[in-house]
Design an enzyme around this catalytic site. Structure first.
Site, PDB file in Angstrom:
ATOM      1  N   GLY A  35       0.313  -2.025  14.841  1.00 57.91           N
ATOM      2  CA  GLY A  35       0.737  -2.030  13.448  1.00 57.91           C
ATOM      3  C   GLY A  35       0.801  -0.619  12.895  1.00 57.91           C
ATOM      4  N   ALA A  36       1.673  -0.437  11.899  1.00 60.87           N
ATOM      5  CA  ALA A  36       1.802   0.868  11.243  1.00 60.87           C
ATOM      6  C   ALA A  36       1.946   0.698   9.739  1.00 60.87           C
ATOM      7  CB  ALA A  36       2.997   1.631  11.821  1.00 60.87           C
ATOM      8  N   GLY A  37       1.421  -0.404   9.211  1.00 64.13           N
ATOM      9  CA  GLY A  37       1.438  -0.640   7.772  1.00 64.13           C
ATOM     10  C   GLY A  37       0.292   0.081   7.090  1.00 64.13           C
ATOM     11  N   GLY A  38       0.014  -0.313   5.837  1.00 64.98           N
ATOM     12  CA  GLY A  38      -0.980   0.394   5.035  1.00 64.98           C
ATOM     13  C   GLY A  38      -2.368   0.402   5.640  1.00 64.98           C
ATOM     14  N   ALA A  39      -2.851  -0.744   6.101  1.00 62.16           N
ATOM     15  CA  ALA A  39      -4.188  -0.796   6.692  1.00 62.16           C
ATOM     16  C   ALA A  39      -4.240   0.005   7.985  1.00 62.16           C
ATOM     17  CB  ALA A  39      -4.606  -2.243   6.941  1.00 62.16           C
ATOM     18  N   ASN A  46      -4.981   1.635  -1.440  1.00 53.70           N
ATOM     19  CA  ASN A  46      -5.323   0.234  -1.697  1.00 53.70           C
ATOM     20  C   ASN A  46      -6.154   0.072  -2.961  1.00 53.70           C
ATOM     21  OD1 ASN A  46      -7.781   1.223  -0.638  1.00 53.70           O
ATOM     22  ND2 ASN A  46      -8.231  -0.685   0.440  1.00 53.70           N
ATOM     23  N   GLY A  72     -12.625  -8.522  10.788  1.00 57.11           N
ATOM     24  CA  GLY A  72     -12.356  -7.608   9.681  1.00 57.11           C
ATOM     25  C   GLY A  72     -13.263  -7.738   8.480  1.00 57.11           C
ATOM     26  N   ASP A 119      -9.688   1.447   3.184  1.00 56.98           N
ATOM     27  CA  ASP A 119      -9.703   0.587   4.368  1.00 56.98           C
ATOM     28  C   ASP A 119     -10.286   1.298   5.589  1.00 56.98           C
ATOM     29  OD1 ASP A 119      -8.574  -1.833   3.443  1.00 56.98           O
ATOM     30  OD2 ASP A 119      -6.550  -1.030   3.599  1.00 56.98           O
ATOM     31  N   LYS A 127       0.809  -1.220   0.000  1.00 59.12           N
ATOM     32  CA  LYS A 127       0.000   0.000   0.000  1.00 59.12           C
ATOM     33  C   LYS A 127       0.845   1.275   0.000  1.00 59.12           C
ATOM     34  CE  LYS A 127      -3.827  -2.471   2.086  1.00 59.12           C
ATOM     35  NZ  LYS A 127      -4.724  -2.646   3.237  1.00 59.12           N
TER      36      LYS A 127
END
Length: 282
Positions: A122-126, A82, A234, A98, A61
Site C-alpha cells: 500500500g502507498a496510501g495515507g497510513a 490524520n 492494527g 499513524d 489523508k
C-alpha cells in the site's frame, strides 16, 4: 471523524469511552464524507467554535495534507495528515500520528524493526505514515508495493530523500526475503478480497502486521499464525496514537489517563482470538 467508508473506523469508540471518564464534555462524531465533499465539510466544521479538531481516515489523508496550512516534517514527507486543528491565528494545522502509533505498537510486543528489511503493501495515507516512521527509526530498507505505481514511486522518493534509507518500489507482492511484512492497504476490509501477500512465500521468521481495524484477525494474519509467524494487528497502532491525538487537541488529562492504563480500550477492541497478545503485555 471523517472517512469513506466509515463503518470500519474505531476511533470514535475510544474517544467516546475515554472523554466522559476524564470529565471532558465532548464527543467524537463519525461522518461518512466522500472525497469531493471533504474540503467543504472540513471548512464548515471549523466555522463552529465547538469543533476542537478532526481525525481523518481512508481515503482523505493526502487531501487533508493539501488542505492544511501547516504540517510537521513527517506529515510533509508522507504528504498525509490524520489530524487537523485550528490555531489561534485561524490556520489549519495538520499532523500525522499513524506511524508513531505503529512503531510504539511494535515496541509494546518486543517486535524488532531496527535494521530490518520491510515490505510495505500500500502507498496510501497510513502506509505513508508507517514508511516515514520506520525510516526515522533505522530500518535497513523499505520496499513498497502498490498497484498504483506512481503513488509508490512518489512515496519511495520522498522517504529516501528525507531520511536517507534505501527505499524502492516492489514490482510484485512477494514477501520472500523480508523481515517485516506490513499490510497497509484496504485489502481485507471485504472478506472476498485477495490476500495482500502469498503467505506460503513468507520467511519462517518474518513478522507480519495488518493494520486494518475490521475483520481481525484478518485472513492474512490467520494464515501467518498458522505458519508460526509472529503477527501484529492494527488495534495497538490506534490505541497508542490516541494520547497523541488528545494532546494535539488540547486534552492532556485524557492523554495521561490512557498512558497510565489503556486496558479499558484494549479490551473493547481486541477480538477473543487475539486477547492472548493483550495478556502477555498486561
Amino acid at each position: 471523524m471523517i472517512a469513506d467508508p466509515i463503518d470500519q473506523v474505531r476511533t470514535p469508540e475510544i474517544f467516546n469511552k475515554v472523554l466522559p471518564l476524564c470529565g471532558v464534555d465532548a464527543v467524537m462524531v463519525p461522518l461518512h464524507v466522500s472525497p469531493e465533499n471533504l474540503v467543504d465539510t472540513v471548512r464548515a466544521l471549523f466555522r463552529s467554535p465547538t469543533t476542537r479538531g478532526i481525525v481523518l481516515s481512508i481515503p482523505h489523508k493526502a487531501a487533508a495534507a493539501a488542505l492544511s496550512d501547516r504540517c510537521s516534517k513527517g506529515a510533509a514527507t508522507a504528504n498525509a495528515v490524520n489530524a487537523i486543528r485550528k490555531n489561534a491565528a485561524g490556520e489549519l494545522e495538520g499532523e500525522l500520528f499513524d506511524g508513531l502509533g505503529f512503531v510504539k505498537s511494535m515496541e509494546r510486543y518486543s517486535m524488532e524493526y531496527r535494521g530490518k528489511r520491510v515490505l510495505l503493501i500500500g502507498a496510501g495515507g497510513a502506509a505513508c505514515a508507517i514508511a516515514t516512521a520506520l525510516a526515522a527509526a533505522d530500518v535497513s530498507r523499505i520496499a513498497i508495493f502498490d498497484p498504483e505505481t506512481e503513488k509508490a514511486e512518489q512515496l519511495a522518493s520522498s522517504v529516501g530523500r528525507q531520511y536517507g534509507v534505501h527505499t524502492s518500489i516492489q514490482s510484485d507482492n512477494d514477501p520472500t526475503g523480508f523481515d517485516l511484512v506490513i499490510n497497509a492497504s484496504p485489502l481485507g476490509l471485504k472478506l472476498s478480497d485477495p490476500l495482500p501477500v502469498p503467505p506460503e512465500r513468507l520467511d519462517a521468521d518474518a513478522q507480519v502486521c495488518d493494520i486494518l481495524m475490521k475483520n481481525q484477525p484478518t485472513p492474512l494474519l490467520q494464515a501467518a499464525m498458522s505458519r508460526g509467524n509472529a503477527v501484529l494487528p492494527g488495534f495497538d497502532m490506534l490505541i497508542l496514537q490516541t494520547p497523541l491525538f488528545f494532546e494535539f487537541f488540547g486534552v492532556p488529562g485524557a492523554a495521561e489517563m490512557l498512558r497510565r492504563d489503556d486496558s479499558i480500550v484494549r479490551e473493547m477492541l481486541f477480538p477473543a482470538e487475539l486477547m492472548d497478545m493483550v495478556r502477555r503485555t498486561a
